[in-house]
Design a protein around this motif. Structure first.
Motif, PDB file in Angstrom:
ATOM      1  N   SER A  47       0.825  -1.209   0.000  1.00  0.00           N
ATOM      2  CA  SER A  47       0.000   0.000   0.000  1.00  0.00           C
ATOM      3  C   SER A  47       0.861   1.262   0.000  1.00  0.00           C
ATOM      4  CB  SER A  47      -0.916  -0.004   1.227  1.00  0.00           C
ATOM      5  OG  SER A  47      -0.177  -0.177   2.424  1.00  0.00           O
ATOM      6  N   THR A  48       2.042   1.169  -0.617  1.00  0.00           N
ATOM      7  CA  THR A  48       2.980   2.299  -0.612  1.00  0.00           C
ATOM      8  C   THR A  48       2.298   3.601  -1.033  1.00  0.00           C
ATOM      9  OG1 THR A  48       4.718   0.734  -1.240  1.00  0.00           O
ATOM     10  CG2 THR A  48       5.243   3.075  -1.418  1.00  0.00           C
ATOM     11  N   TYR A  49       1.618   3.557  -2.172  1.00  0.00           N
ATOM     12  CA  TYR A  49       0.912   4.734  -2.681  1.00  0.00           C
ATOM     13  C   TYR A  49      -0.593   4.562  -2.555  1.00  0.00           C
ATOM     14  CZ  TYR A  49       5.122   6.916  -4.622  1.00  0.00           C
ATOM     15  OH  TYR A  49       6.341   7.524  -4.773  1.00  0.00           O
ATOM     16  N   GLY A  50      -1.033   4.006  -1.429  1.00  0.00           N
ATOM     17  CA  GLY A  50      -2.447   3.731  -1.231  1.00  0.00           C
ATOM     18  C   GLY A  50      -3.336   4.948  -1.196  1.00  0.00           C
ATOM     19  N   ASN A  51      -2.752   6.130  -0.976  1.00  0.00           N
ATOM     20  CA  ASN A  51      -3.542   7.366  -0.940  1.00  0.00           C
ATOM     21  C   ASN A  51      -3.138   8.344  -2.036  1.00  0.00           C
ATOM     22  OD1 ASN A  51      -1.024   8.030   0.070  1.00  0.00           O
ATOM     23  ND2 ASN A  51      -1.811   9.431   1.645  1.00  0.00           N
ATOM     24  N   ARG A  52      -2.428   7.843  -3.059  1.00  0.00           N
ATOM     25  CA  ARG A  52      -1.921   8.751  -4.087  1.00  0.00           C
ATOM     26  C   ARG A  52      -2.332   8.283  -5.481  1.00  0.00           C
ATOM     27  NH1 ARG A  52       3.187  10.804  -2.292  1.00  0.00           N
ATOM     28  NH2 ARG A  52       3.613  11.607  -4.377  1.00  0.00           N
ATOM     29  N   ILE A  53      -2.597   9.243  -6.343  1.00  0.00           N
ATOM     30  CA  ILE A  53      -2.770   8.997  -7.771  1.00  0.00           C
ATOM     31  C   ILE A  53      -1.590   9.669  -8.464  1.00  0.00           C
ATOM     32  CG2 ILE A  53      -4.235   9.272  -9.806  1.00  0.00           C
ATOM     33  CD1 ILE A  53      -5.526   7.581  -7.659  1.00  0.00           C
ATOM     34  N   GLN A  78      -2.813   4.319  -6.245  1.00  0.00           N
ATOM     35  CA  GLN A  78      -4.058   3.783  -5.699  1.00  0.00           C
ATOM     36  C   GLN A  78      -4.905   3.109  -6.778  1.00  0.00           C
ATOM     37  OE1 GLN A  78      -7.741   6.170  -4.522  1.00  0.00           O
ATOM     38  NE2 GLN A  78      -6.717   5.943  -2.542  1.00  0.00           N
ATOM     39  N   THR A  79      -4.984   3.722  -7.949  1.00  0.00           N
ATOM     40  CA  THR A  79      -5.763   3.149  -9.044  1.00  0.00           C
ATOM     41  C   THR A  79      -5.194   1.803  -9.486  1.00  0.00           C
ATOM     42  OG1 THR A  79      -6.390   5.353  -9.823  1.00  0.00           O
ATOM     43  CG2 THR A  79      -6.613   3.544 -11.389  1.00  0.00           C
ATOM     44  N   ASP A  80      -3.863   1.738  -9.625  1.00  0.00           N
ATOM     45  CA  ASP A  80      -3.213   0.485 -10.024  1.00  0.00           C
ATOM     46  C   ASP A  80      -3.455  -0.614  -8.984  1.00  0.00           C
ATOM     47  OD1 ASP A  80      -1.998   1.419 -12.442  1.00  0.00           O
ATOM     48  OD2 ASP A  80      -0.457   2.421 -11.259  1.00  0.00           O
ATOM     49  N   ASN A 104      -6.978  -1.818  -9.227  1.00  0.00           N
ATOM     50  CA  ASN A 104      -7.130  -2.614 -10.451  1.00  0.00           C
ATOM     51  C   ASN A 104      -6.521  -4.001 -10.307  1.00  0.00           C
ATOM     52  OD1 ASN A 104      -8.485  -0.601 -11.802  1.00  0.00           O
ATOM     53  ND2 ASN A 104      -6.687   0.165 -12.884  1.00  0.00           N
ATOM     54  N   TRP A 105      -5.449  -4.108  -9.500  1.00  0.00           N
ATOM     55  CA  TRP A 105      -4.773  -5.392  -9.316  1.00  0.00           C
ATOM     56  C   TRP A 105      -5.727  -6.431  -8.703  1.00  0.00           C
ATOM     57  CZ3 TRP A 105      -2.853  -8.456  -5.151  1.00  0.00           C
ATOM     58  CH2 TRP A 105      -1.859  -9.380  -5.501  1.00  0.00           C
ATOM     59  N   LEU A 106      -6.732  -5.957  -7.983  1.00  0.00           N
ATOM     60  CA  LEU A 106      -7.717  -6.846  -7.361  1.00  0.00           C
ATOM     61  C   LEU A 106      -8.895  -7.163  -8.285  1.00  0.00           C
ATOM     62  CD1 LEU A 106      -7.884  -5.039  -3.882  1.00  0.00           C
ATOM     63  CD2 LEU A 106      -6.748  -7.227  -4.344  1.00  0.00           C
ATOM     64  N   SER A 107      -8.929  -6.571  -9.457  1.00  0.00           N
ATOM     65  CA  SER A 107     -10.142  -6.579 -10.286  1.00  0.00           C
ATOM     66  C   SER A 107     -10.445  -7.908 -10.963  1.00  0.00           C
ATOM     67  CB  SER A 107     -10.041  -5.479 -11.350  1.00  0.00           C
ATOM     68  OG  SER A 107      -8.964  -5.760 -12.250  1.00  0.00           O
ATOM     69  N   LYS A 108      -9.462  -8.821 -11.066  1.00  0.00           N
ATOM     70  CA  LYS A 108      -9.681 -10.081 -11.783  1.00  0.00           C
ATOM     71  C   LYS A 108     -10.025 -11.252 -10.855  1.00  0.00           C
ATOM     72  CE  LYS A 108      -8.867  -8.510 -15.938  1.00  0.00           C
ATOM     73  NZ  LYS A 108      -7.684  -8.842 -16.723  1.00  0.00           N
ATOM     74  N   LEU A 109     -10.181 -10.972  -9.581  1.00  0.00           N
ATOM     75  CA  LEU A 109     -10.503 -12.054  -8.641  1.00  0.00           C
ATOM     76  C   LEU A 109     -11.875 -12.654  -8.947  1.00  0.00           C
ATOM     77  CD1 LEU A 109      -9.201 -10.436  -5.331  1.00  0.00           C
ATOM     78  CD2 LEU A 109      -8.310 -12.529  -6.390  1.00  0.00           C
ATOM     79  N   GLU A 156     -15.057   0.112  -0.177  1.00  0.00           N
ATOM     80  CA  GLU A 156     -16.097   0.795  -0.944  1.00  0.00           C
ATOM     81  C   GLU A 156     -16.293   0.161  -2.318  1.00  0.00           C
ATOM     82  OE1 GLU A 156     -15.650   5.352   0.839  1.00  0.00           O
ATOM     83  OE2 GLU A 156     -14.747   4.833  -1.086  1.00  0.00           O
ATOM     84  N   LYS A 157     -15.189  -0.206  -2.982  1.00  0.00           N
ATOM     85  CA  LYS A 157     -15.275  -0.702  -4.358  1.00  0.00           C
ATOM     86  C   LYS A 157     -15.646  -2.177  -4.428  1.00  0.00           C
ATOM     87  CE  LYS A 157     -12.900  -0.770  -8.794  1.00  0.00           C
ATOM     88  NZ  LYS A 157     -11.826  -0.163  -9.619  1.00  0.00           N
TER      89      LYS A 157
END
Length: 451
Positions: free
Chosen positions: A207-213, A398-400, A403-408, A434-435
């Motif tokens: 979660s290094t950039y968990g709050n950044r875009i 954060q977006t990446d 997205n990494w979780l999107s294929k589960l 939330e997502k």
């Protein structure tokens, strides 16, 4: 099954996650702590379990915060196997030898100049201890199943980030655990996009950039502008850089700009012996990245490559405008310190920060507007321009990460957010809930859970 978070929890360094199942102990990564002093001091503490009781280390990639404690682990009794990809094995060897050499040199300098609080400063480990790690490596291929025990298997799959980096799928007790390692970006300059997992019961996600875009910025244009603006005032550009991947990305972008006649004909120097060695790893492992062999060779011809420290001194004393890429990326050590000793106090100097700067590092202090910098026990006024190019990060934002979780194909029982400072990790936790409505938590350092 027990999971214990020995590092990389509430912080971006010191990654170590212990999995214990039916008497088998597996350590996912074995990183060194960097940054603020309380974290660095953890490197000197023994593990809460005896290293000789650990059976396997599974290494996601070769950055110091994921592999840098291996010499201590081996020195304290670990005799098991260390599984990783071929590029990771090569890079880890370079990283550990470089780290050991720097620590030996800094301990020697501290003793000579008496700036350590200890009567005798000692390195965390020496070169000989680093070399004792290498016989334990077992190189694996991505997507191959590795049988660790009767009912335990592992599989590595590409994570982007740096050459050789992988996420790890661990199957045991009829459960699937996925450890992300560090996740790269979907649009990286050199690396291919990370492979997304399709099944997991438990996920351990960085979660290094968990709050950044990451900003949608033209990094080539920024680099061009900063180099040209510095050249016009007869200044030097210093780019503190991680020797693995980041140095090669910057070289590639500067080479592109030079080919397009967008930057001046001045010396371009790469001053990190490890970064130079990594170029050979890039050439020998082309399936891991987007560069062709001819591009690698042509790019390298543009740069003066300093291996010997005397070449560093010569470059430092050269008063003409130049661009220098030097490790380390967070300015925690390495040859970049020698450049900054001379150049940080000159207003015509530009320092470009191009990667994540952990809490407590000199790089973070510069980003936060420090007016002086402590190097080898002495304070230097900061008069140079301090600039940042965020778009060069090798970490997904954060977006990446979402997205990494999107294929589960299934809903995991739990997602644990690791390798992030508390605020980024907690903001990512909220976004994931939330997502996806996944049960998600941020573990504490030293916390043990049962699943």
């Amino acid at each position: 099954m027990k999971i214990k978070f020995l590092g990389g929890a509430g912080t971006v360094t010191g990654s170590k996650t212990l999995v214990e199942s039916n008497g088998v102990r597996i350590l996912i990564d074995c990183g060194q702590f960097q940054g603020i002093k309380p974290l660095r001091e953890l490197n000197w503490e023994p593990l809460p379990i005896l290293p000789d009781t650990i059976d396997f280390v599974l290494l996601t990639h070769g950055h110091l915060d994921h592999c840098g404690w291996l010499p201590r682990l081996v020195n304290q009794g670990f005799k098991g196997k260390i599984y990783c990809t071929s590029p990771t094995a090569a890079i880890t060897k370079l990283i550990l030898l470089d780290s050991a050499k720097i620590q030996e040199e800094e301990a020697e300098r501290a003793n000579k100049e008496h700036f350590s609080k200890h009567d005798v400063a000692e390195p965390l480990y020496n070169v000989e201890q680093a070399e004792e790690v290498f016989p334990l490596f077992r190189v694996i291929k991505p997507d191959d199943e590795i049988v660790l025990d009767a009912e335990i298997s592992a599989r590595f799959f590409n994570a982007g980030h740096i050459i050789g980096a992988c996420s790890i799928e661990l199957k045991l007790e009829n459960k699937t655990l996925v450890f992300s390692g560090d996740i790269g970006r979907d649009d990286d300059v050199l690396m291919y996009s990370p492979i997304k997992p399709n099944k997991a019961d438990y996920i351990f996600l960085e979660s290094t950039y968990g709050n950044r875009i990451h900003p949608d910025e033209d990094v080539k244009l920024l680099l061009e502008t900063y180099v040209n603006n510095t050249f016009q005032i007869d200044g030097t550009v210093i780019i503190p850089s991680f020797a693995v991947e980041r140095a090669q990305v910057i070289m590639y972008l500067l080479w592109q700009l030079k080919k397009e006649d967008r930057i001046p004909d001045i010396p371009y120097v790469i001053d990190t012996p490890m970064g130079i060695s990594v170029l050979d790893i890039f050439i020998n492992n082309r399936k891991w990245h987007k560069l062709s062999e001819s591009d690698c060779i042509a790019m390298c011809k543009m740069f003066t490559m300093n291996s010997d420290y005397q070449e560093t001194i010569t470059t430092i004393l050269d008063k003409q405008p130049k661009v220098v890429i030097a490790a380390s990326g967070m300015i925690t050590g390495g040859r970049v310190l020698s450049y900054l000793e001379r150049y940080i106090g000159l207003p015509e100097t530009t320092v470009i920060l191009v990667g994540y700067q952990a809490e407590g590092t000199r790089g973070r202090k510069l980003l936060e507007g420090a007016t002086e910098l402590k190097i080898y026990g002495k304070y230097y006024p900061v008069l140079a321009k301090i600039l940042e190019i965020e778009g060069l990060s090798a970490h997904g934002d954060q977006t990446d990460l979402l997205n990494w979780l999107s294929k589960l194909e299934n809903k995991p029982k739990k997602v644990f957010l690791v390798h992030g400072e508390n605020q980024p990790a907690d903001e990512l936790r909220i976004k994931i809930q939330e997502k996806y409505s996944f049960d998600c938590s941020v573990p504490l350092m030293g916390q043990e859970i049962e699943i």
